[in-house]
Design a protein around this motif. Sequence first.
Motif, short mmCIF file in Angstrom:
data_model
loop_
_atom_site.label_atom_id
_atom_site.label_comp_id
_atom_site.label_asym_id
_atom_site.label_seq_id
_atom_site.Cartn_x
_atom_site.Cartn_y
_atom_site.Cartn_z
N VAL A 251 -7.02 -8.86 -0.53
CA VAL A 251 -5.90 -8.51 0.36
C VAL A 251 -4.94 -7.56 -0.34
O VAL A 251 -4.46 -6.59 0.25
CB VAL A 251 -5.18 -9.79 0.82
N ASP A 252 -4.65 -7.83 -1.62
CA ASP A 252 -3.77 -6.93 -2.38
C ASP A 252 -4.38 -5.54 -2.51
O ASP A 252 -3.67 -4.53 -2.38
CB ASP A 252 -3.50 -7.53 -3.77
N ALA A 253 -5.69 -5.49 -2.77
CA ALA A 253 -6.37 -4.20 -2.90
C ALA A 253 -6.37 -3.45 -1.57
O ALA A 253 -6.20 -2.22 -1.53
CB ALA A 253 -7.79 -4.40 -3.40
N PHE A 254 -6.55 -4.17 -0.47
CA PHE A 254 -6.53 -3.53 0.85
C PHE A 254 -5.16 -2.93 1.15
O PHE A 254 -5.07 -1.83 1.69
CB PHE A 254 -6.91 -4.56 1.92
N ARG A 255 -4.11 -3.64 0.78
CA ARG A 255 -2.77 -3.14 1.04
C ARG A 255 -2.49 -1.85 0.27
O ARG A 255 -1.68 -1.02 0.72
CB ARG A 255 -1.75 -4.20 0.66
N GLU A 256 -3.14 -1.67 -0.86
CA GLU A 256 -2.94 -0.44 -1.64
C GLU A 256 -3.50 0.78 -0.93
O GLU A 256 -2.89 1.85 -0.95
CB GLU A 256 -3.61 -0.59 -3.01
N MET A 257 -4.68 0.63 -0.29
CA MET A 257 -5.31 1.75 0.41
C MET A 257 -5.89 1.23 1.73
O MET A 257 -7.09 0.97 1.83
CB MET A 257 -6.40 2.38 -0.45
N PRO A 258 -5.05 1.06 2.75
CA PRO A 258 -5.49 0.39 3.97
C PRO A 258 -6.38 1.22 4.89
O PRO A 258 -7.15 0.65 5.67
CB PRO A 258 -4.17 0.04 4.67
N PHE A 259 -6.28 2.53 4.85
CA PHE A 259 -6.98 3.34 5.85
C PHE A 259 -8.40 3.72 5.45
O PHE A 259 -9.32 3.60 6.25
CB PHE A 259 -6.16 4.60 6.15
N PHE A 260 -8.58 4.18 4.22
CA PHE A 260 -9.91 4.63 3.79
C PHE A 260 -10.51 3.78 2.69
O PHE A 260 -11.68 3.94 2.36
CB PHE A 260 -9.84 6.09 3.32
#
Length: 394
Positions: free
Chosen positions: A252-261
């Motif tokens: 989840v933390d990693a997704f928040r860093e780069m949510p679109f691509f």
Amino acid sequence: MVSFVFNGGGLWSTLLVALKRRRFNVDQPMVALTAAIYAYCGAIILASIVNNSIARDAAHLVPLITFLFFPFSYSVWSISQKTTLARIIILSSMAACFGALLLTGIQYYWLGMLRVEGAAGNPIVFATVVCLSVMVCMAGALSGIERNRSLLVCAALAGTIAILYTGSRIMWLAMLIAGIAVLLIHRQNLRSRNARRLLLVSGAVGLAIAALGFHIILDRAEFLRSDWDALMAHGEHNTALGFRVAMWQIGVDAFREMPFFGHGVGATSRLIKQGFHDQFGMDKGFSHFHNGFLTVLVEAGILGAVALAAIFVVAARNAAKVLRISADPIERFGATMIVIVVITYLIGGMVGILVGHDILDSVLMIFLVSGTYLASGRTLPITEEQTLPVTPAA
């Protein structure tokens, strides 16, 4: 072996279509499913391009070839007679269930493995493939396509025993829900006296199997309770459940860093290892986040997750349309195959791998190709018929 056979066949099918030795079968359900599959592949590749890591991720992009073969395999499989293909699928699944039971006996009682894993190297992956085989045997027995119903029921029970010995709790749930779906789809066929008798016998034997394997179920439930208590009371992440919760937090933390691509398909292992070190002070590494959609959210962002979800949505929609309007047993069996694979993969993917494993990717394509063709595809001739001129000599 499954991956080798399917991908080898996919490559050959692509060559046959490219050389115009086979026609490209353009069915509307296949086109919609192909669009979703290719959108997912495009999203994964785009993520690597955006992160300027296309060269580094090259090895991780190779498995996408399995998905790209879908329309070409579908076109070549479309020369099959549907009844023959359906019987092949049912008998093959029956053989897989008996083979799974044999492997289970060898691994559990001879090799002393606590959780059997077949030849997949992973209990959940093994349980996933066996679950699909069990459900196909159930559908085959209820659809009336294969007459030897008793043998199919025995095969389904053999596969159920194998799944029980994998200790895969999530697959126990998937098997239950998929089994209910199969019964609901074929509920019209349960009205006959023979079908009801077969169902009662199956239920009785199933209860006996559950009683014999009660210690396995009890042990796995106790493991889950112990892991939950350790996590809630002491924040202990050094357990099976703790590892998953930690990976979900890292993801989840990693997704928040780069949510679109996303970060690219090759960044998953690095992010997990770094996250365990920085957030939990542990030296642990995994190849995925033990949640299929979270993994693709990290790797390809929202775009990739939407595209992946679209594959299952389109497949389910194709199946639902056939089940709503068709009474043909072959078509309904094909739609049932799609329902089975969608339910099994989505439930298993909540705590494991959804896509990205060689046998899971190959089996997913096999079920989508054959299920879509049986449900709503048109059969193509093997060769183009040539019209002879009408002459006295002719």
